[in-house]
Motif scaffolding. Structure first.
Motif, PDB file in Angstrom:
ATOM      1  N   ASP A 145     -28.530  44.601  35.755  1.00  0.00           N
ATOM      2  CA  ASP A 145     -27.848  45.838  35.380  1.00  0.00           C
ATOM      3  C   ASP A 145     -28.856  46.949  35.101  1.00  0.00           C
ATOM      4  O   ASP A 145     -28.711  48.083  35.572  1.00  0.00           O
ATOM      5  CB  ASP A 145     -26.980  45.569  34.139  1.00  0.00           C
ATOM      6  CG  ASP A 145     -26.101  46.755  33.811  1.00  0.00           C
ATOM      7  OD1 ASP A 145     -25.056  46.901  34.472  1.00  0.00           O
ATOM      8  OD2 ASP A 145     -26.458  47.536  32.913  1.00  0.00           O
TER       9      ASP A 145
ATOM     10  N   CYS B 250     -24.812  49.248  37.946  1.00  0.00           N
ATOM     11  CA  CYS B 250     -24.591  49.620  36.546  1.00  0.00           C
ATOM     12  C   CYS B 250     -23.609  50.785  36.496  1.00  0.00           C
ATOM     13  O   CYS B 250     -23.957  51.926  36.799  1.00  0.00           O
ATOM     14  CB  CYS B 250     -25.896  49.991  35.851  1.00  0.00           C
ATOM     15  SG  CYS B 250     -25.593  50.515  34.152  1.00  0.00           S
TER      16      CYS B 250
ATOM     17  N   GLY C 205     -22.072  51.921  33.846  1.00  0.00           N
ATOM     18  CA  GLY C 205     -22.329  52.778  32.689  1.00  0.00           C
ATOM     19  C   GLY C 205     -23.268  53.906  33.067  1.00  0.00           C
ATOM     20  O   GLY C 205     -22.999  55.090  32.806  1.00  0.00           O
TER      21      GLY C 205
ATOM     22  N   TYR D 186     -29.086  54.848  26.220  1.00  0.00           N
ATOM     23  CA  TYR D 186     -28.494  53.696  26.906  1.00  0.00           C
ATOM     24  C   TYR D 186     -29.605  52.700  27.278  1.00  0.00           C
ATOM     25  O   TYR D 186     -29.477  51.494  27.061  1.00  0.00           O
ATOM     26  CB  TYR D 186     -27.762  54.202  28.152  1.00  0.00           C
ATOM     27  CG  TYR D 186     -27.015  53.156  28.947  1.00  0.00           C
ATOM     28  CD1 TYR D 186     -25.627  53.069  28.879  1.00  0.00           C
ATOM     29  CD2 TYR D 186     -27.684  52.279  29.795  1.00  0.00           C
ATOM     30  CE1 TYR D 186     -24.936  52.127  29.631  1.00  0.00           C
ATOM     31  CE2 TYR D 186     -27.001  51.340  30.542  1.00  0.00           C
ATOM     32  CZ  TYR D 186     -25.631  51.267  30.460  1.00  0.00           C
ATOM     33  OH  TYR D 186     -24.947  50.333  31.204  1.00  0.00           O
TER      34      TYR D 186
HETATM   35 ZN    ZN Z   1     -25.011  48.980  32.815  1.00  0.00          ZN
END
Ligand code: ZN
Ligand code: FE
Ligand code: FE
Length: 168
Positions: free
Chosen positions: A16, A74, A76, A111
């Protein structure tokens, strides 16, 4: 892949991050191009180089574990970067844009800081010593990038966004 162990989850998590870093290398040049602040441009360009190194570090870790970087996406990071890109598309006033670019970039850094923090904690539990060192180097770069962005925001860019647009 079925996740049967913390090791599987660790690899999944690294895949990820790998996808996130790759996506970031595509967006940072656009952000560097969009800003009118030479300091911010420099910060983005510098972090692009670091990001390329972070990708190489992850590849080293995969190699050591004899696992593949995979093709996970990923989502996000995709979402965070999309928001940054759509801000640029709105063509804000230039000082306002710079403050917004920093805001987007800091969300990306946070993040990543979170993701590397977890990866390091799991690597420690799993006893992957070489991975720990590599991941820590990347975490340090993410933290430094975030602090640099903070310094630029507080060192004038936010204030400039507060002031009325200069008439040319
Ligand atoms: Zn992610
Ligand atoms: Fe990164
Ligand atoms: Fe980063």
């Amino acid at each position: 892949m079925k996740l049967e162990s913390l090791e599987d989850l660790f690899v999944h998590h690294l895949q990820d991050i790998y996808s996130a870093e790759k996506q970031i290398t595509r967006e940072l040049p656009k952000m560097a191009k969009a800003t009118s602040s030479p300091d911010l441009e420099k910060a983005f360009t510098k972090h692009l180089k670091e990001t390329e190194n972070q990708i190489k570090r992850l590849e080293k870790v995969f190699k050591q574990l004899d696992r593949s970087p995979g093709r996970k996406k990923c989502k996000g990071m995709e979402g965070l970067l999309e928001e940054g890109a759509s801000l640029i598309e709105e063509e804000p006033e230039e000082n306002v844009l710079d403050a917004g670019l920093i805001s987007s970039a800091q969300r990306v850094e946070h993040y990543e800081i979170s993701a590397y923090g977890t990866a390091i904690a799991w690597a420690e539990l799993l006893g992957y010593d070489v991975a720990i060192g590599l991941l820590e180097q990347s975490l340090e770069e993410e933290s430094a990038a975030n602090e640099k962005l903070n310094a630029l925001a507080e060192g004038g860019i936010n204030q400039e966004a507060l002031e009325p647009a200069s008439v040319e």
